[in-house]
Design a protein around this motif. Structure first.
Motif, PDB file in Angstrom:
ATOM      1  N   ARG A  57     -50.851 -12.717  45.106  1.00  0.00           N
ATOM      2  CA  ARG A  57     -51.011 -13.307  46.439  1.00  0.00           C
ATOM      3  C   ARG A  57     -50.489 -14.740  46.456  1.00  0.00           C
ATOM      4  NH1 ARG A  57     -56.325 -10.853  46.311  1.00  0.00           N
ATOM      5  NH2 ARG A  57     -56.363  -8.988  47.600  1.00  0.00           N
ATOM      6  N   ALA A  60     -46.785 -14.661  46.447  1.00  0.00           N
ATOM      7  CA  ALA A  60     -46.248 -14.248  47.743  1.00  0.00           C
ATOM      8  C   ALA A  60     -46.303 -15.378  48.766  1.00  0.00           C
ATOM      9  CB  ALA A  60     -47.014 -13.034  48.256  1.00  0.00           C
ATOM     10  N   SER A  64     -41.273 -15.378  49.679  1.00  0.00           N
ATOM     11  CA  SER A  64     -41.498 -14.264  50.607  1.00  0.00           C
ATOM     12  C   SER A  64     -40.713 -12.996  50.294  1.00  0.00           C
ATOM     13  CB  SER A  64     -41.145 -14.722  52.028  1.00  0.00           C
ATOM     14  OG  SER A  64     -39.765 -15.070  52.107  1.00  0.00           O
ATOM     15  N   PRO A  66     -39.431  -9.402  48.680  1.00  0.00           N
ATOM     16  CA  PRO A  66     -40.187  -8.210  48.279  1.00  0.00           C
ATOM     17  C   PRO A  66     -40.368  -8.133  46.771  1.00  0.00           C
ATOM     18  CG  PRO A  66     -37.949  -7.612  48.873  1.00  0.00           C
ATOM     19  CD  PRO A  66     -38.114  -9.056  49.250  1.00  0.00           C
ATOM     20  N   ARG A  67     -41.381  -7.375  46.398  1.00  0.00           N
ATOM     21  CA  ARG A  67     -41.711  -7.230  44.984  1.00  0.00           C
ATOM     22  C   ARG A  67     -41.756  -5.773  44.549  1.00  0.00           C
ATOM     23  NH1 ARG A  67     -42.788 -11.969  46.719  1.00  0.00           N
ATOM     24  NH2 ARG A  67     -43.576 -13.668  45.424  1.00  0.00           N
ATOM     25  N   GLU A  84     -50.158  -6.501  50.734  1.00  0.00           N
ATOM     26  CA  GLU A  84     -50.303  -7.828  51.335  1.00  0.00           C
ATOM     27  C   GLU A  84     -49.625  -8.900  50.488  1.00  0.00           C
ATOM     28  OE1 GLU A  84     -54.549  -7.204  53.706  1.00  0.00           O
ATOM     29  OE2 GLU A  84     -54.520  -8.056  51.694  1.00  0.00           O
ATOM     30  N   SER A  85     -49.432  -8.605  49.213  1.00  0.00           N
ATOM     31  CA  SER A  85     -48.735  -9.531  48.306  1.00  0.00           C
ATOM     32  C   SER A  85     -47.240  -9.228  48.269  1.00  0.00           C
ATOM     33  CB  SER A  85     -49.325  -9.431  46.898  1.00  0.00           C
ATOM     34  OG  SER A  85     -50.698  -9.729  46.918  1.00  0.00           O
ATOM     35  N   ARG A  86     -46.746  -8.505  49.272  1.00  0.00           N
ATOM     36  CA  ARG A  86     -45.329  -8.180  49.462  1.00  0.00           C
ATOM     37  C   ARG A  86     -44.789  -7.178  48.430  1.00  0.00           C
ATOM     38  NH1 ARG A  86     -43.756 -11.476  53.511  1.00  0.00           N
ATOM     39  NH2 ARG A  86     -44.799 -13.475  53.740  1.00  0.00           N
ATOM     40  N   VAL A  88     -43.514  -3.737  47.635  1.00  0.00           N
ATOM     41  CA  VAL A  88     -42.958  -2.632  48.412  1.00  0.00           C
ATOM     42  C   VAL A  88     -42.703  -1.398  47.552  1.00  0.00           C
ATOM     43  CG1 VAL A  88     -41.907  -4.183  50.097  1.00  0.00           C
ATOM     44  CG2 VAL A  88     -40.573  -3.428  48.120  1.00  0.00           C
TER      45      VAL A  88
END
Length: 205
Positions: A57, A60, A64, A66-67, A84-86, A88
């Motif tokens: 978090r 992120a 910003s 994606p992970r 929520e922590s990006r 995908v």
């Protein structure tokens, strides 16, 4: 096609070195040292616990992009926290073959994702719960605004003052001011203009 720029993060130095070494050999990818310069971040952890979720978090909030998460263990109940922590794409380490990892990174860079069926199912259940138990009872829509707040902010965006809004909506001026105060406080917005800008950004007006 330009290589996808990848930054690598891990909770273990050996995993970090091995993953970085592998990704550096892939022609489709370009490993970069700074996450801020990357298109995708690959995050590897043996087990996703509360501390790892907190780290993701925090990451992120700073970057910003994606992970792609590679892990041996992710509790399905934490699926929403990961998203929520990006995150995908989630790959179990036992299933993280070279093609799957590369495909996941490329898909993430293009705006796609990849979730195991059990995690996807749990994620959908958590989203449904939020919609049913959290948003709906408060009259909030997916943008976090009530229908009354949307009505007030829409008229505010059209340039009407509080008295004009009150007259058009058959509210008191005090009610209009309370609506604006409530939305700015709940969403940590600075002022009326910030509230209008937020409503426009999330597509509510």
């Amino acid at each position: 096609m330009n290589p996808v720029r990848v930054a690598v993060q891990a909770d273990d130095a050996i995993i970090l070195a091995g993953l970085t070494s592998f990704l550096e050999t892939q022609a489709e990818l370009c490993v970069v040292a700074k996450p801020a310069k990357s298109d995708v971040i690959v995050f590897a952890a043996d087990r996703v616990n509360a501390q790892i979720l907190a780290d993701m978090r925090h990451s992120a909030q700073e970057w910003s992009m994606p992970r792609v998460l590679v892990t041996n263990e992710l509790n399905p109940a934490d699926a929403l926290g990961a998203v929520e922590s990006r995150v995908v794409a989630v790959l179990p380490r036992t299933a993280a073959t070279e093609p799957r990892l590369i495909n996941s990174v490329i898909a993430a860079a293009k705006g796609g994702g990849m979730m195991p069926p059990d995690l996807l199912g749990e994620l959908l259940k958590q989203v449904e719960y939020l919609q049913r138990e959290v948003l709906s009872p408060q009259g909030l829509n997916a943008s976090g605004l009530t229908s009354r707040e949307v009505d007030v902010l829409r008229l505010m965006a059209e340039g009407l003052d509080s008295a004009e809004i009150a007259e058009q909506l058959c509210y008191s001026v005090r009610t209009v001011k309370n609506v604006v105060y409530g939305v700015t406080r709940r969403l940590s917005l600075r002022n009326r203009q910030h509230a209008v800008a937020y409503a426009m950004r999330v597509g509510a007006i």
